[in-house]
Design an enzyme around this catalytic site. Structure first.
Site, mmCIF file in Angstrom:
data_model
loop_
_atom_site.group_PDB
_atom_site.id
_atom_site.type_symbol
_atom_site.label_atom_id
_atom_site.label_comp_id
_atom_site.label_asym_id
_atom_site.label_seq_id
_atom_site.Cartn_x
_atom_site.Cartn_y
_atom_site.Cartn_z
ATOM 1 N N LYS A 98 0.812 -1.100 0.018
ATOM 2 C CA LYS A 98 -0.083 -0.198 0.066
ATOM 3 C C LYS A 98 0.802 1.207 -0.198
ATOM 4 O O LYS A 98 0.424 2.445 -0.593
ATOM 5 C CB LYS A 98 -1.005 -0.034 1.070
ATOM 6 C CG LYS A 98 -1.873 -1.252 1.133
ATOM 7 C CD LYS A 98 -3.161 -1.119 1.965
ATOM 8 C CE LYS A 98 -3.996 -2.348 1.532
ATOM 9 N NZ LYS A 98 -3.773 -3.641 1.791
HETATM 10 C C1 LIG Z 1 -4.404 -4.835 1.498
HETATM 11 C C2 LIG Z 1 -3.650 -5.867 1.221
HETATM 12 C C3 LIG Z 1 -4.197 -6.740 0.282
HETATM 13 C C4 LIG Z 1 -5.397 -6.879 -0.379
HETATM 14 O O1 LIG Z 1 -5.229 -5.855 -1.438
HETATM 15 P P1 LIG Z 1 -6.553 -5.272 -2.171
HETATM 16 O O2 LIG Z 1 -6.120 -4.029 -3.177
HETATM 17 O O3 LIG Z 1 -7.447 -4.637 -1.076
HETATM 18 O O4 LIG Z 1 -7.281 -6.295 -2.944
HETATM 19 C C5 LIG Z 1 -3.444 -8.051 0.232
HETATM 20 N N1 LIG Z 1 -2.149 -8.270 0.979
HETATM 21 C C6 LIG Z 1 -1.783 -7.219 2.137
HETATM 22 C C7 LIG Z 1 -0.524 -7.561 2.514
HETATM 23 C C8 LIG Z 1 -2.356 -6.117 1.799
HETATM 24 O O5 LIG Z 1 -1.981 -5.089 2.931
#
Ligand SMILES: *Cc1c(COP(=O)(O)O)cnc(C)c1O
Length: 466
Positions: free
Chosen positions: A112
């Site tokens: 993220k």
């Molecule tokens: C947020 C997250 C996901 C999921 O991603 P999306 O964009 O919500 O599908 C998968 N793995 C980790 C480690 C995350 O932080």
């Protein structure tokens, strides 16, 4: 570039407003009026670019009228220059035709950061330019919150409130949020699940008076700017593996469908993406949908991959909009049905169109741990539970002739317990985070009601203004 809502009842707006608004007033999600197209020749020429330059190249067509390519390059340098790997999103070969793109070199060790570090800078630039103040409100199942806080701390023109489900995120995840002490940062531990957090956030956004009064804005994965920033690394990986002259498939650990949707947009822009394979834990609403065409919400089950403990994948609405040929009336109908009946079904031909590109795999916690162990034995790589689900997805649906790239979405040290149970190894936090477990925390536990959250925000913002 103008943006329209998937529900069709809000007017088209510019990038600057999409950035700050998050959700559209009609409850829909913003998508660009059209997807910019790159020719094969243009994609080929991208091979020479650094990650910073590539980021600007991919994003500039989406931000016309707001941010220039030069401004984007600068922001990308600031955002990614401090990441702890010079390739920013390095690609590693793991096996025959199997690659992993590691997306955990940002400040909070999860993918993220790749979007939020640059989106935070976009917010800051636009708010300063327009002399506005906003209130950012978000729900997190673990990683979004810390990445958003890390991106927004110290921005003078905003306050940020992040709701996380109390006792349902890992200690490292919680501490990454609650140890960032800044006067504009508020952590709320909600006595409920992630879906409860998300429902309250959605409810507050739907309250027009409240939304206007506090200039509410979102940085959760429904924000278009985040999707946009995530498109970049799909190009980055595919270029390294020979795009546009070679197809590539991606396996993506999926929750809210934001990350994998960025892969779909990359494909629409001209990147030769063959398949997008989503991995989920036992909260398997998406694999079930891909099997049956029925999107049916069930109870959230806690798992060892908590960032994917989701039963409502908000960004799926964007894909639905595309797969229904942008018929906002149909999308609105299905979303209304989902809201009241907790389920909806798409027609067989719509499902077939989705299946041409997407496949889905579900992993129980036991299977996830077995996968972590398997990768460790086969390749000596220690991966986190989310990434392991990506590997399981690639293993099930990857094709021999097309390279598969697994997106590793978190550093294993964020989830040390399951990793240790599977491999016997305790992954250590990178040294720049070594004081995390001893730092002072600050958060407020609140009951699972919209009013409690509303009152808390009103009080905090008032105090800040005074
Ligand atoms: C947020 C997250 C996901 C999921 O991603 P999306 O964009 O919500 O599908 C998968 N793995 C980790 C480690 C995350 O932080």
């Amino acid at each position: 570039m103008k943006y329209i809502s998937t529900r069709g009842k809000s007017s088209a707006i510019e990038f600057e407003d999409v950035l700050l608004a998050g959700l559209a007033p009609d409850g829909g999600l913003y998508v660009p009026e059209s997807y910019p197209q790159f020719t094969k020749e243009q994609v080929r020429n991208m091979r020479a670019l650094s990650y910073f330059e590539l980021a600007a190249e991919i994003m500039a067509p989406f931000t016309t009228g707001c941010l220039t390519k030069a401004e984007l390059t600068d922001m990308a340098k600031q955002a990614y220059g401090g990441f702890s790997h010079t390739a920013v999103a390095p690609l590693k070969q793991i096996g025959n035709g199997l690659w992993v793109m590691e997306l955990f070199y940002g400040p909070t060790l999860a993918f993220k950061d790749y979007a939020l570090q640059i989106v935070g800078r976009m917010f800051d630039a636009v708010l300063k330019r327009t002399k506005r103040h906003i209130t950012i409100l978000g729900a997190t199942s673990g990683d979004t919150g810390s990445a958003a806080i890390e991106a927004c701390k110290g921005c003078s023109n905003l306050d940020i409130f992040i709701l996380h489900p109390h006792n349902r995120v890992s200690e490292v995840q919680r501490r990454q949020m609650t140890t960032t002490i800044a006067s504009n940062v508020y952590n709320i531990a909600l006595e409920g699940t992630f879906d409860d957090c998300q429902a309250i956030v959605k409810g507050l956004f739907a309250d027009a008076d409240f939304r206007e009064k506090y200039s509410l804005s979102a940085v959760n994965s429904i924000n278009w700017a985040r999707i946009m920033a995530q498109i970049v690394y799909y190009f980055h990986a595919a270029l390294a593996l020979g795009a546009p002259d070679r197809e590539v498939s991606f396996a993506v650990p999926t929750g809210n469908f934001g990350n994998i949707f960025a892969g779909y947009v990359a494909k629409r822009m001209g990147l030769p993406v063959k398949k997008l394979i989503l991995g989920s834990n036992e909260n398997d609403i998406l694999p079930r949908f891909l099997e049956t065409g029925v999107m049916e919400k069930r109870e959230v089950k806690p798992s060892i991959s908590p960032s994917m403990d989701i039963q409502v994948s908000s960004n799926f609405e964007r894909l639905l909009f595309e797969m229904l040929d942008r018929d906002a009336v149909q999308v609105s109908g299905l979303m209304e049905m989902f809201r009241y009946e907790k389920s909806y079904q798409v027609k067989q031909d719509t499902l077939n169109r989705i299946r041409e590109i997407f496949s889905g795999v579900r992993c129980s916690d036991t299977e996830t741990k077995a996968q972590i162990e398997k990768i460790y034995r086969a390749a000596g790589e220690v991966v986190d539970p989310h990434s392991a689900i990506g590997f399981a997805a690639a293993e099930k649906f990857g094709e021999k002739k097309v390279p598969s790239v697994v997106l590793a979405t978190a550093h294993p040290s964020k989830f040390p317990v399951p990793v240790r149970e599977a491999t016997g190894i305790t992954p250590v936090l990178p040294s720049r985070l070594s004081d995390l477990m001893t730092k002072r925390e600050s958060f407020t536990v609140l009951p699972n009601t919209m009013d409690a959250i509303k009152y808390f925000i009103e009080t905090a913002v008032k105090k800040d203004v005074e």
